[in-house]
Design a protein around this motif. Structure first.
Motif, PDB file in Angstrom:
ATOM      1  N   HIS A 236       0.822  -1.206   0.000  1.00 24.83           N
ATOM      2  CA  HIS A 236       0.000   0.000   0.000  1.00 24.83           C
ATOM      3  C   HIS A 236       0.860   1.262   0.000  1.00 24.83           C
ATOM      4  O   HIS A 236       0.462   2.302  -0.511  1.00 24.83           O
ATOM      5  CB  HIS A 236      -0.974   0.005   1.189  1.00 24.83           C
ATOM      6  N   GLU A 237       2.085   1.152   0.542  1.00 21.08           N
ATOM      7  CA  GLU A 237       2.996   2.292   0.505  1.00 21.08           C
ATOM      8  C   GLU A 237       3.520   2.518  -0.909  1.00 21.08           C
ATOM      9  O   GLU A 237       3.659   3.658  -1.368  1.00 21.08           O
ATOM     10  CB  GLU A 237       4.155   2.055   1.473  1.00 21.08           C
ATOM     11  N   ILE A 238       3.829   1.421  -1.613  1.00 20.54           N
ATOM     12  CA  ILE A 238       4.267   1.528  -3.004  1.00 20.54           C
ATOM     13  C   ILE A 238       3.164   2.166  -3.842  1.00 20.54           C
ATOM     14  O   ILE A 238       3.434   3.013  -4.705  1.00 20.54           O
ATOM     15  CB  ILE A 238       4.642   0.139  -3.560  1.00 20.54           C
ATOM     16  N   MET A 239       1.929   1.773  -3.568  1.00 15.89           N
ATOM     17  CA  MET A 239       0.796   2.345  -4.287  1.00 15.89           C
ATOM     18  C   MET A 239       0.719   3.854  -4.060  1.00 15.89           C
ATOM     19  O   MET A 239       0.550   4.630  -5.013  1.00 15.89           O
ATOM     20  CB  MET A 239      -0.500   1.685  -3.806  1.00 15.89           C
TER      21      MET A 239
ATOM     22  N   GLY B 218       2.950  10.285  -9.859  1.00 14.73           N
ATOM     23  CA  GLY B 218       2.289  10.384 -11.149  1.00 14.73           C
ATOM     24  C   GLY B 218       2.420   9.144 -12.001  1.00 14.73           C
ATOM     25  O   GLY B 218       2.117   9.164 -13.200  1.00 14.73           O
ATOM     26  N   ASN B 219       2.872   8.038 -11.404  1.00 13.39           N
ATOM     27  CA  ASN B 219       3.059   6.802 -12.150  1.00 13.39           C
ATOM     28  C   ASN B 219       1.904   5.825 -11.974  1.00 13.39           C
ATOM     29  O   ASN B 219       1.968   4.688 -12.437  1.00 13.39           O
ATOM     30  CB  ASN B 219       4.357   6.124 -11.714  1.00 13.39           C
ATOM     31  N   LEU B 220       0.854   6.267 -11.288  1.00 12.15           N
ATOM     32  CA  LEU B 220      -0.328   5.450 -11.086  1.00 12.15           C
ATOM     33  C   LEU B 220      -1.543   6.369 -11.192  1.00 12.15           C
ATOM     34  O   LEU B 220      -1.668   7.334 -10.438  1.00 12.15           O
ATOM     35  CB  LEU B 220      -0.268   4.801  -9.693  1.00 12.15           C
ATOM     36  N   ARG B 221      -2.421   6.075 -12.143  1.00 11.52           N
ATOM     37  CA  ARG B 221      -3.565   6.966 -12.387  1.00 11.52           C
ATOM     38  C   ARG B 221      -4.550   6.953 -11.231  1.00 11.52           C
ATOM     39  O   ARG B 221      -5.070   7.987 -10.817  1.00 11.52           O
ATOM     40  CB  ARG B 221      -4.276   6.569 -13.677  1.00 11.52           C
ATOM     41  N   VAL B 222      -4.848   5.744 -10.738  1.00  8.35           N
ATOM     42  CA  VAL B 222      -5.746   5.601  -9.591  1.00  8.35           C
ATOM     43  C   VAL B 222      -5.074   4.679  -8.582  1.00  8.35           C
ATOM     44  O   VAL B 222      -4.244   3.847  -8.947  1.00  8.35           O
ATOM     45  CB  VAL B 222      -7.114   5.011 -10.014  1.00  8.35           C
ATOM     46  N   LYS B 223      -5.447   4.824  -7.325  1.00 12.30           N
ATOM     47  CA  LYS B 223      -4.855   3.988  -6.280  1.00 12.30           C
ATOM     48  C   LYS B 223      -5.470   2.594  -6.342  1.00 12.30           C
ATOM     49  O   LYS B 223      -6.579   2.367  -5.881  1.00 12.30           O
ATOM     50  CB  LYS B 223      -5.098   4.628  -4.910  1.00 12.30           C
ATOM     51  N   ASN B 224      -4.720   1.686  -6.934  1.00 13.76           N
ATOM     52  CA  ASN B 224      -5.194   0.314  -7.128  1.00 13.76           C
ATOM     53  C   ASN B 224      -4.077  -0.649  -6.737  1.00 13.76           C
ATOM     54  O   ASN B 224      -3.051  -0.723  -7.409  1.00 13.76           O
ATOM     55  CB  ASN B 224      -5.607   0.108  -8.587  1.00 13.76           C
ATOM     56  N   ILE B 225      -4.267  -1.370  -5.639  1.00 16.85           N
ATOM     57  CA  ILE B 225      -3.240  -2.279  -5.138  1.00 16.85           C
ATOM     58  C   ILE B 225      -2.979  -3.416  -6.119  1.00 16.85           C
ATOM     59  O   ILE B 225      -1.857  -3.939  -6.207  1.00 16.85           O
ATOM     60  CB  ILE B 225      -3.641  -2.838  -3.754  1.00 16.85           C
ATOM     61  N   GLU B 226      -3.995  -3.823  -6.879  1.00 14.81           N
ATOM     62  CA  GLU B 226      -3.825  -4.918  -7.834  1.00 14.81           C
ATOM     63  C   GLU B 226      -2.878  -4.509  -8.970  1.00 14.81           C
ATOM     64  O   GLU B 226      -2.140  -5.341  -9.498  1.00 14.81           O
ATOM     65  CB  GLU B 226      -5.178  -5.356  -8.397  1.00 14.81           C
TER      66      GLU B 226
END
Length: 202
Positions: A158-161, A168-176
């Motif tokens: 969850h910290e990586i997320m 800016g490397n993840l559009r939405v917070k999605n653990i999957e």
């Protein structure tokens, strides 16, 4: 057409086969015990799942050091306790204080975070890996490389997320999505380098 394997490749394959057989014989039947140990020794309940996976991988790596004349439960207990203790220390080293929010840590990554001398961070990992590993890392997509390095530095999923989202490397917070990136990064690394960190021949 099947190519002939070098002597070293054959040795590596043989070692992997031995470890797999030993792991299946001694560790897998005791998975419930291992999970209970992870619950017991993990500092945070959020770390239990990650610790369980990491401990299993560690057992596989060192299963050939187990002496069958001794109790497997005792060996599993000792190895698990020591390994999770090291993971707890590693994670603590990357958390500046208990009340620092993950978002603040993520923001600080853009700057130069001062870390203990022996700890790996996003700014000093090049000093800690060999040339073969570094070349393989450079071939990963940046989003995969970021996730993999953060995990190696001790951050939880969850910290990586949160960090990837903040960067800016993840559009939405999605653990999957994070899990998928880690899986693909490790898969690609296994194709590029051996367990010894050496470049695989094409």
């Amino acid at each position: 057409m099947e190519t002939n394997k070098t002597g070293r490749d054959a040795v590596n394959d043989g070692s992997a086969a031995r470890r797999t057989a030993l792991f299946n014989r001694y560790v897998l039947p005791n998975k419930n015990l291992v999970y209970r140990l992870c619950i017991k020794y993990s500092r945070s309940s959020g770390d239990i799942g990650d610790n369980y996976n990491e401990v299993l991988a560690n057992y596989f790596k060192y299963i050939e050091t187990y002496d069958p004349s001794r109790s497997i439960q005792t060996w599993l207990h000792i190895v698990c306790k020591r390994f999770i203790h090291d993971l707890n220390i590693k994670r603590s080293a990357f958390r500046r204080t208990e009340d620092v929010k993950v978002s603040e840590i993520a923001g600080s990554l853009a700057d130069s975070v001062e870390l203990p001398e022996n700890c790996m961070g996003m700014d000093n990992y090049r000093q800690l890996y060999g040339d073969g590993v570094l070349r393989a890392l450079s071939e990963l997509k940046p989003i995969y490389r970021e996730a993999l390095l953060l995990q190696q530095a001790g951050y939880r999923l969850h910290e990586i997320m949160e960090i990837s989202f903040r960067n800016g490397n993840l559009r939405v917070k999605n653990i999957e999505t994070v899990k998928s990136r880690l899986f693909l990064a490790k898969q690609q690394m296994r194709k590029l380098i051996t367990r010894d960190g050496e470049r695989r021949k094409d």
